[in-house]
Design a protein around this motif. Structure first.
Motif, mmCIF file in Angstrom:
data_model
loop_
_atom_site.group_PDB
_atom_site.id
_atom_site.type_symbol
_atom_site.label_atom_id
_atom_site.label_comp_id
_atom_site.label_asym_id
_atom_site.label_seq_id
_atom_site.Cartn_x
_atom_site.Cartn_y
_atom_site.Cartn_z
ATOM 1 N N SER A 44 0.836 -1.206 0.000
ATOM 2 C CA SER A 44 0.000 0.000 0.000
ATOM 3 C C SER A 44 0.868 1.252 0.000
ATOM 4 O O SER A 44 0.529 2.246 -0.646
ATOM 5 C CB SER A 44 -0.925 0.018 1.220
ATOM 6 N N GLN A 83 -7.910 0.022 -0.537
ATOM 7 C CA GLN A 83 -8.147 -1.225 0.188
ATOM 8 C C GLN A 83 -9.489 -1.142 0.927
ATOM 9 O O GLN A 83 -10.291 -2.050 0.874
ATOM 10 C CB GLN A 83 -6.996 -1.407 1.178
ATOM 11 N N ASP A 159 -5.764 -1.301 -4.850
ATOM 12 C CA ASP A 159 -5.199 -1.869 -3.625
ATOM 13 C C ASP A 159 -6.152 -2.920 -3.056
ATOM 14 O O ASP A 159 -7.153 -2.582 -2.436
ATOM 15 C CB ASP A 159 -4.972 -0.750 -2.596
HETATM 16 MG MG LIG Z 1 -2.086 -2.675 2.245
#
Ligand SMILES: [Mg+2]
Ligand SMILES: Nc1ncnc2c1ncn2[C@@H]1O[C@H](COP(=O)(O)OP(=O)(O)OP(=O)(O)O)[C@@H](O)[C@H]1O
Length: 386
Positions: A44, A83, A159
């Protein structure tokens, strides 16, 4: 579309955490690159640096050939799906999709056109007037994708976009993303910790550990010729069996590999990959065999048959995973007979058609050593190129 380059990029957070170290990567124009690695390895952080949400503490980031280290996110023409993506709950799908365009102050006619096109592409047209709450997980996920796509970015950063979906939906949306990317050919960097996603999605896969690039290549290449024991164990489910061994000279020019008390003949095509083997003879090494290198031995004498004791087995319907007590010391696992640990195990991927094995059974397996991989004691793969 655009190329993406990271040159010796580093990220050390103010608290001293080194999340990314000396990371270099060249993503081609239109490529689908998957960045994979365990939790906390820096995936990330790399995406956030590409999006402009974090500044690297070292090295250079180039998008479309231009250095962007200090360029703010809105001037990079990249779009990121986070994410933990969040849709606006009180806006409809249409309003969610239009939001990034409103922020850009795009004229209404053009905005509507773009939203309609993206909705069409993602199969969201029937739900344009619904709120996210009334959509399925997969549909919501597509709205999040759509919100990134609607700006026609030069680069897509995703992500772990499938982590909120259940297993079945994940497989379906995975296929949709792959198809979509092939059609749009927007340069895409896709982050996941799921090695199946990595193997199935990318043109190339980059494997990351502790903020460092371990290997980059096609999925098949990484699977067959991992650069080190980490990549070997990480890709594949279950991962490669890795054990301590030595090579010995056999009759004539042949090579034999220690497998505990037993010896395996090393086929010529495998030996050819290891370079100058005479320097390796009798030295401690690590060897890797994929679970599919084992097969049930047929009756009668066969080359490279090994007798093993079954520790556990899992019948998956399409195959049986048979865990057996390893005849050789397994890398990274306690030695057999260790008091507090179960004996070190290996795993074989056997056809489901075979008779089921029960714990404690003694079975004979044939080892196909043609795809044997050897590593030095530090875990780096041996190759003829060295
Ligand atoms: Mg991550
Ligand atoms: N703002 C921050 N300050 C200090 N350390 C951070 C910060 N953000 C992330 N880290 C640390 O940097 C490392 C990499 O984090 P990152 O979020 O990039 O991992 P990841 O590969 O995306 O993991 P996951 O798969 O769990 O999402 C971790 O050790 C994390 O704790």
């Amino acid at each position: 579309m655009a190329t993406v380059q990271l040159n010796h990029v580093e990220k050390v957070f103010p608290d001293g955490t080194r999340a990314v170290a000396d990371f270099s990567l060249d993503v081609r124009d239109g490529e689908f690159l998957v960045l994979v690695g365990p939790s906390g390895c820096g995936k990330s952080t790399i995406l956030r640096m590409l999006a402009g949400l974090e500044e690297p503490t070292g090295g250079e980031i180039r998008i479309g050939g231009e250095t962007v280290n200090h360029r703010p996110p809105q001037k990079r023409n990249v779009a990121m799906v986070f994410q933990q993506y969040a849709l606006y709950p009180h806006k409809t799908v249409r309003q969610n999709l239009a939001f990034p365009l409103r922020m850009m102050k795009m004229a209404k006619a053009e905005r509507n056109k773009r939203v309609a096109r993206v909705a069409e592409t993602l199969g969201l047209t029937p739900w344009l007037d619904r709120r996210p709450k009334h959509l399925s997980g997969g549909q919501r996920q597509r709205v999040a994708m759509g919100r990134a796509m609607v700006r026609n970015p030069a680069v897509f950063l995703l992500d772990e976009p499938l982590s909120n979906l259940d297993a079945k939906l994940r497989v379906q949306v995975r296929a949709e993303i792959a198809q979509l990317q092939r059609r749009l050919r927007t340069t895409t960097i896709y982050v996941t910790h799921d090695q199946v996603e990595a193997m199935t999605l990318g043109d190339r896969v980059a494997v990351l550990l502790d903020g460092r690039l371990q290997q980059i290549g096609g999925g098949r290449e990484l699977y067959d010729a991992p650069a080190n024991v980490f990549v070997a164990g990480f890709l594949g489910s279950p991962g490669m069996n890795i054990f301590h061994t030595r090579l010995h000279g056999g009759e004539g020019d042949t090579l034999e590999l220690e497998f505990g008390e037993q010896r395996l003949a090393v086929p010529e095509e495998a030996a050819a990959r290891f370079g100058r083997v005479d320097a390796l003879l009798e030295r401690p090494l690590l060897a890797g065999l994929r679970p599919e290198a084992f097969s049930p031995a047929e009756d009668g004498a066969r080359e490279n048959g090994v007798r093993v004791r079954v520790a556990a087995s899992e019948a998956l319907g399409y195959e049986n995973l048979v865990y057996f007590e390893s005849p050789a010391p397994v890398f990274g696992q306690p030695a057999a007979g260790g008091e507090e640990h179960a004996a070190a195990r290996m795993v074989a991927r056997l056809p489901a058609a075979g008779p089921p094995s029960a714990t404690g059974d003694s079975v004979v397996l044939t080892v196909d050593a043609r795809r044997l991989v050897l590593f030095d004691r530090e875990g780096k793969a041996l190759s003829a190129k060295d």
